[in-house]
Scaffold this motif. Structure first.
Motif, mmCIF file in Angstrom:
data_model
loop_
_atom_site.group_PDB
_atom_site.id
_atom_site.type_symbol
_atom_site.label_atom_id
_atom_site.label_comp_id
_atom_site.label_asym_id
_atom_site.label_seq_id
_atom_site.Cartn_x
_atom_site.Cartn_y
_atom_site.Cartn_z
ATOM 1 N N LYS A 12 -29.661 2.077 17.686
ATOM 2 C CA LYS A 12 -30.042 3.286 18.427
ATOM 3 C C LYS A 12 -28.983 3.722 19.447
ATOM 4 O O LYS A 12 -29.084 4.790 20.041
ATOM 5 N N VAL A 13 -27.975 2.896 19.647
ATOM 6 C CA VAL A 13 -26.873 3.258 20.555
ATOM 7 C C VAL A 13 -25.735 3.876 19.741
ATOM 8 O O VAL A 13 -25.289 3.306 18.754
ATOM 9 N N THR A 14 -25.299 5.066 20.152
ATOM 10 C CA THR A 14 -24.240 5.779 19.428
ATOM 11 C C THR A 14 -22.869 5.266 19.855
ATOM 12 O O THR A 14 -22.601 5.127 21.051
ATOM 13 N N LEU A 15 -22.018 5.029 18.867
ATOM 14 C CA LEU A 15 -20.661 4.562 19.163
ATOM 15 C C LEU A 15 -19.664 5.719 19.066
ATOM 16 O O LEU A 15 -19.536 6.366 18.028
ATOM 17 N N VAL A 16 -18.966 5.964 20.170
ATOM 18 C CA VAL A 16 -17.844 6.900 20.167
ATOM 19 C C VAL A 16 -16.568 6.056 20.084
ATOM 20 O O VAL A 16 -16.317 5.225 20.962
ATOM 21 N N ALA A 17 -15.793 6.241 19.021
ATOM 22 C CA ALA A 17 -14.544 5.495 18.875
ATOM 23 C C ALA A 17 -13.454 6.245 19.647
ATOM 24 O O ALA A 17 -13.083 7.367 19.291
ATOM 25 N N VAL A 18 -12.970 5.634 20.710
ATOM 26 C CA VAL A 18 -11.983 6.304 21.567
ATOM 27 C C VAL A 18 -10.583 6.078 20.990
ATOM 28 O O VAL A 18 -10.062 4.966 20.991
ATOM 29 N N SER A 19 -10.016 7.171 20.480
ATOM 30 C CA SER A 19 -8.777 7.074 19.691
ATOM 31 C C SER A 19 -7.537 7.564 20.438
ATOM 32 O O SER A 19 -6.477 7.731 19.830
ATOM 33 N N LYS A 20 -7.648 7.771 21.743
ATOM 34 C CA LYS A 20 -6.504 8.266 22.527
ATOM 35 C C LYS A 20 -5.283 7.367 22.326
ATOM 36 O O LYS A 20 -5.429 6.137 22.282
ATOM 37 N N THR A 21 -4.151 7.980 22.213
ATOM 38 C CA THR A 21 -2.830 7.356 21.973
ATOM 39 C C THR A 21 -2.698 6.723 20.582
ATOM 40 O O THR A 21 -1.618 6.267 20.219
ATOM 41 N N LYS A 22 -3.765 6.701 19.799
ATOM 42 C CA LYS A 22 -3.706 6.069 18.477
ATOM 43 C C LYS A 22 -3.393 7.101 17.400
ATOM 44 O O LYS A 22 -3.734 8.272 17.518
ATOM 45 N N SER A 23 -2.757 6.640 16.315
ATOM 46 C CA SER A 23 -2.253 7.559 15.289
ATOM 47 C C SER A 23 -3.369 8.102 14.394
ATOM 48 O O SER A 23 -4.461 7.530 14.304
ATOM 49 N N ASN A 24 -3.039 9.185 13.700
ATOM 50 C CA ASN A 24 -3.969 9.760 12.735
ATOM 51 C C ASN A 24 -4.315 8.760 11.640
ATOM 52 O O ASN A 24 -5.449 8.725 11.152
ATOM 53 N N GLU A 25 -3.343 7.949 11.239
ATOM 54 C CA GLU A 25 -3.586 6.945 10.200
ATOM 55 C C GLU A 25 -4.653 5.951 10.656
ATOM 56 O O GLU A 25 -5.525 5.545 9.882
ATOM 57 N N MET A 26 -4.570 5.560 11.913
ATOM 58 C CA MET A 26 -5.557 4.604 12.428
ATOM 59 C C MET A 26 -6.944 5.237 12.488
ATOM 60 O O MET A 26 -7.951 4.587 12.213
ATOM 61 N N ILE A 27 -6.991 6.508 12.826
ATOM 62 C CA ILE A 27 -8.278 7.212 12.866
ATOM 63 C C ILE A 27 -8.862 7.312 11.458
ATOM 64 O O ILE A 27 -10.060 7.093 11.248
ATOM 65 N N LEU A 28 -8.011 7.609 10.487
ATOM 66 C CA LEU A 28 -8.465 7.687 9.097
ATOM 67 C C LEU A 28 -9.018 6.334 8.628
ATOM 68 O O LEU A 28 -10.015 6.279 7.909
ATOM 69 N N GLU A 29 -8.372 5.282 9.048
ATOM 70 C CA GLU A 29 -8.845 3.940 8.701
ATOM 71 C C GLU A 29 -10.262 3.703 9.243
ATOM 72 O O GLU A 29 -11.139 3.219 8.526
ATOM 73 N N ALA A 30 -10.450 4.097 10.492
ATOM 74 C CA ALA A 30 -11.781 3.948 11.092
ATOM 75 C C ALA A 30 -12.802 4.838 10.381
ATOM 76 O O ALA A 30 -13.950 4.450 10.167
ATOM 77 N N MET A 31 -12.369 6.036 9.989
ATOM 78 C CA MET A 31 -13.238 6.937 9.217
ATOM 79 C C MET A 31 -13.672 6.305 7.918
ATOM 80 O O MET A 31 -14.833 6.380 7.515
ATOM 81 N N HIS A 32 -12.717 5.692 7.239
ATOM 82 C CA HIS A 32 -13.038 5.060 5.959
ATOM 83 C C HIS A 32 -13.999 3.891 6.134
ATOM 84 O O HIS A 32 -14.723 3.523 5.215
ATOM 85 N N ALA A 33 -14.004 3.328 7.326
ATOM 86 C CA ALA A 33 -14.956 2.254 7.620
ATOM 87 C C ALA A 33 -16.302 2.819 8.095
ATOM 88 O O ALA A 33 -17.175 2.067 8.516
ATOM 89 N N GLY A 34 -16.442 4.135 8.066
ATOM 90 C CA GLY A 34 -17.742 4.748 8.347
ATOM 91 C C GLY A 34 -17.893 5.435 9.693
ATOM 92 O O GLY A 34 -18.958 5.959 10.003
#
Ligand SMILES: *Cc1c(COP(=O)(O)O)cnc(C)c1O
Length: 217
Positions: free
Chosen positions: A19-41
């Motif tokens: 019930k707790v929403t997770l915001v993945a804080v991606s500041k300073t991190k690359s687009n590739e790393m964000i895509l990786e997290a996206m692929h993990a859901g």
């Protein structure tokens, strides 16, 4: 593929109630790393700088829900209003009016949180609980049809002393419960990598976690 982001994200999710929403804080991190997290859901990402947020929004899939979590200047509001799904860091009526003005131009209604200053540290932004109360009760706020205040956000002191962090979260949680009895609030955004477990124990409904997922900055 960076397996460690996927693993870190999945491990983190195990320690956060559903019930707790997770915001993945991606500041300073690359687009590739964000895509990786996206692929993990992961769907919700948070950024604290307007320019970085806009360029990531433009480069990455439009299915991402972007949260603005950092201090927002009124002259930059217009850049994020077209796409942002939640602004965590509203600390004045003036800023809320500006968000409303820009949102009305494009017929959006922007969900916002009021940032409450709970830490003792001088450099932290945010309004007092009293100011948040009077803002929510004000006629000026009632007039704003293109913003919705849906909750509160706070950042605890950066300290090893858990009792200080816990008491700051308690204070915010209390204010949230009190304001909720009068206003339609549903989000209490508190907790980061170092303190999200305490925040959840104290009633957080949304945590903003960066380095635990993406590594240190
Ligand atoms: C950077 C940041 C976070 C995440 O910090 P971590 O310690 O990396 O988890 C959370 N909230 C805000 C407002 C931030 O600027």
């Amino acid at each position: 593929m960076n397996r460690s982001i996927t693993n870190a994200l999945l491990d983190l999710k195990k320690s956060i109630p559903s019930k707790v929403t997770l915001v993945a804080v991606s500041k300073t991190k690359s687009n590739e790393m964000i895509l990786e997290a996206m692929h993990a859901g992961q769907i919700i990402f948070g950024e604290n700088k307007v320019q970085e947020l806009v360029s990531k929004y433009e480069a990455l899939p439009k299915s991402i829900e972007w949260h603005m979590i950092g201090h927002l200047q009124t002259n930059k509001v217009r850049f994020v209003v077209p796409f942002v799904s939640l602004i965590h860091s509203v600390d004045s009526l003036k800023l809320l009016k500006e968000i409303n003005k820009e949102a009305s131009k494009i017929k959006r209604v922007i969900s916002c949180l009021l940032e409450i200053k709970i830490a003792q540290e001088e450099e932290k932004h945010g309004m007092s609980v009293e100011d948040a109360k009077s803002l929510l009760d004000s006629e000026a706020f009632f007039q704003l049809k293109h913003v919705r205040v849906v909750g509160l956000m706070g950042i605890a002191s950066f300290t090893e002393d858990e009792s200080i962090v816990r008491s700051e979260f308690k204070k915010l949680s209390l204010a949230y419960t009190e304001l909720k009895s009068k206003h339609r609030l549903e989000i209490l955004s508190m907790g980061m990598s170092g303190d999200y477990k305490i925040a959840i124990e104290e009633g957080s409904t949304m945590v903003r976690v960066g380095s635990t997922i993406f590594g240190s900055r």
